[in-house]
Scaffold this active site. Structure first.
Site, PDB file in Angstrom:
ATOM      1  N   CYS A 113     -31.482  16.212  39.372  1.00  0.00           N
ATOM      2  CA  CYS A 113     -30.338  16.001  40.259  1.00  0.00           C
ATOM      3  C   CYS A 113     -29.081  16.743  39.813  1.00  0.00           C
ATOM      4  O   CYS A 113     -28.137  16.876  40.592  1.00  0.00           O
ATOM      5  CB  CYS A 113     -30.040  14.510  40.381  1.00  0.00           C
ATOM      6  SG  CYS A 113     -31.405  13.547  41.074  1.00  0.00           S
ATOM      7  N   HIS A 248     -22.717  13.831  42.874  1.00  0.00           N
ATOM      8  CA  HIS A 248     -24.119  13.670  43.256  1.00  0.00           C
ATOM      9  C   HIS A 248     -24.281  12.363  44.017  1.00  0.00           C
ATOM     10  O   HIS A 248     -23.813  11.306  43.578  1.00  0.00           O
ATOM     11  CB  HIS A 248     -24.990  13.681  42.004  1.00  0.00           C
ATOM     12  CG  HIS A 248     -26.391  13.226  42.236  1.00  0.00           C
ATOM     13  ND1 HIS A 248     -27.172  13.720  43.264  1.00  0.00           N
ATOM     14  CD2 HIS A 248     -27.158  12.312  41.581  1.00  0.00           C
ATOM     15  CE1 HIS A 248     -28.355  13.133  43.225  1.00  0.00           C
ATOM     16  NE2 HIS A 248     -28.383  12.277  42.223  1.00  0.00           N
ATOM     17  N   ASN A 278     -30.589  10.006  48.483  1.00  0.00           N
ATOM     18  CA  ASN A 278     -30.467  10.841  47.292  1.00  0.00           C
ATOM     19  C   ASN A 278     -31.358  12.069  47.479  1.00  0.00           C
ATOM     20  O   ASN A 278     -32.575  11.971  47.395  1.00  0.00           O
ATOM     21  CB  ASN A 278     -30.893  10.040  46.060  1.00  0.00           C
ATOM     22  CG  ASN A 278     -30.809  10.831  44.771  1.00  0.00           C
ATOM     23  OD1 ASN A 278     -30.659  12.047  44.773  1.00  0.00           O
ATOM     24  ND2 ASN A 278     -30.910  10.135  43.646  1.00  0.00           N
TER      25      ASN A 278
END
Length: 321
Positions: A113, A248, A278
């Site tokens: 990520c 993020h 996500n």
């Protein structure tokens, strides 16, 4: 002194939208349970035709159009992904073919990520060194293909997508960057690919994404604000000078906790995870593209990008739009 500036953005999301209510039909969960704990209400899931390379190429094409640059003007393609469908060729090389980037070198980078920040910072290093002047950077993940869809604690979190930026040598842009890793905590967020039997080893079936949620949460709410604060201090700037903190998009509670620790208004922390979930390496450039195309960003705005992911990895990039 020359630096690296974002001159165009693009994004791509799979056509299929899966809501929390849709998930409640196939597992023991509910919209209230998911949204209250994560802020997520729906996500886009890729079908068989929407590979990581297909999504990455679409996002890259839009970023090039937004920047007003041709394929011949791109000198390098850097792709952040940890969920490509094949080991090789790289997603970068597939994008190279799809977009006709015949003058460009291409490669992938894996930092989960945190991946987009790592490729953005890598592009910055290439440009600062004088090797290249214009680079296409892409974050893409299709983690829906790596998830155990019987594990309601993780499968509800992730969505698929791609985001891209064209960056080039300029007098203004990236002010400073910071990136870090801690391999000693690698076991809290993992996924293993299957292997074939060899003369010296047995075949391994691989394993889906595994995450210790509380450990990752505690890690994120501590390291992200610390990383941001240290970068601001290094560049002799304050949080008040930052217009937006583009983080993020993992969990709304994490983002709210970071805002609280930094003593910054939550209004400075835009979110789209309610609609995208996500999307791993794609989350920051997806949000940047959304902000850019909706007119939220003006030339000269100071932005702080920051993320965290498996590895464990984390980092931040301070830039002027």
């Amino acid at each position: 002194m020359m630096t690296t500036r974002i001159i165009g953005t693009g994004s791509a999301l799979p056509a299929n939208i899966v809501t929390n209510d849709d998930l409640a039909k196939i597992m023991d969960t509910s919209d209230e349970w998911i949204s209250s704990r994560t802020g997520i209400r729906e996500r886009h899931l890729a079908d068989d035709s929407e590979t990581a390379a297909v999504l990455a190429a679409e996002a890259g094409r839009k970023a090039m159009e937004n920047a007003g640059v041709s394929a011949e003007e791109i000198q390098m393609v850097l792709v952040a992904t940890s969920s490509a469908e094949n080991y090789f060729p790289s997603v970068g090389c597939q994008v190279h073919k799809m977009l006709g980037l015949h003058q460009a070198a291409a490669m992938d980078l894996s930092a989960a990520c945190s991946g987009f920040l790592f490729v953005l910072n890598t592009a910055h290093a290439y440009i600062k060194s004088g090797l290249y002047e214009r680079i296409l950077v892409i974050g893409v993940d299709t983690l829906s293909r790596t998830i155990d869809w019987t594990d309601r604690s993780t499968c509800v979190l992730f969505g698929d997508g791609a985001g891209a930026c064209v960056v080039q040598k300029d007098e203004e842009g990236i002010i400073g960057m910071s990136q870090h890793s801690d391999g000693s905590q690698s076991g809290v967020l993992t996924s293993f690919a299957p292997t074939q039997k060899t003369p010296l080893s047995e075949a391994m079936p691989g394993s889906p994404l595994y995450m210790e949620g509380q450990a990752v949460f505690k890690f994120a709410v501590k390291t992200v604000p610390d990383c941001i604060s240290r970068l601001l201090e290094k560049e002799e700037m304050t949080a008040d000078q930052v217009k937006y903190f583009v983080l993020h998009q993992a969990n709304s509670r994490i983002i709210q906790s970071v805002a609280k620790r930094l003593k910054v208004s939550a209004d400075k922390f835009p979110m789209n995870l309610d609609r995208c979930g996500n999307t791993s390496a794609a989350s920051i450039p997806l949000l940047l593209d959304e902000m850019n195309r909706s007119g939220k960003l003006e030339k000269g705005d100071v932005l702080m990008l920051s993320g965290f992911g498996a590895g464990l990895t984390w980092g931040a990039t301070l830039l002027r739009w």
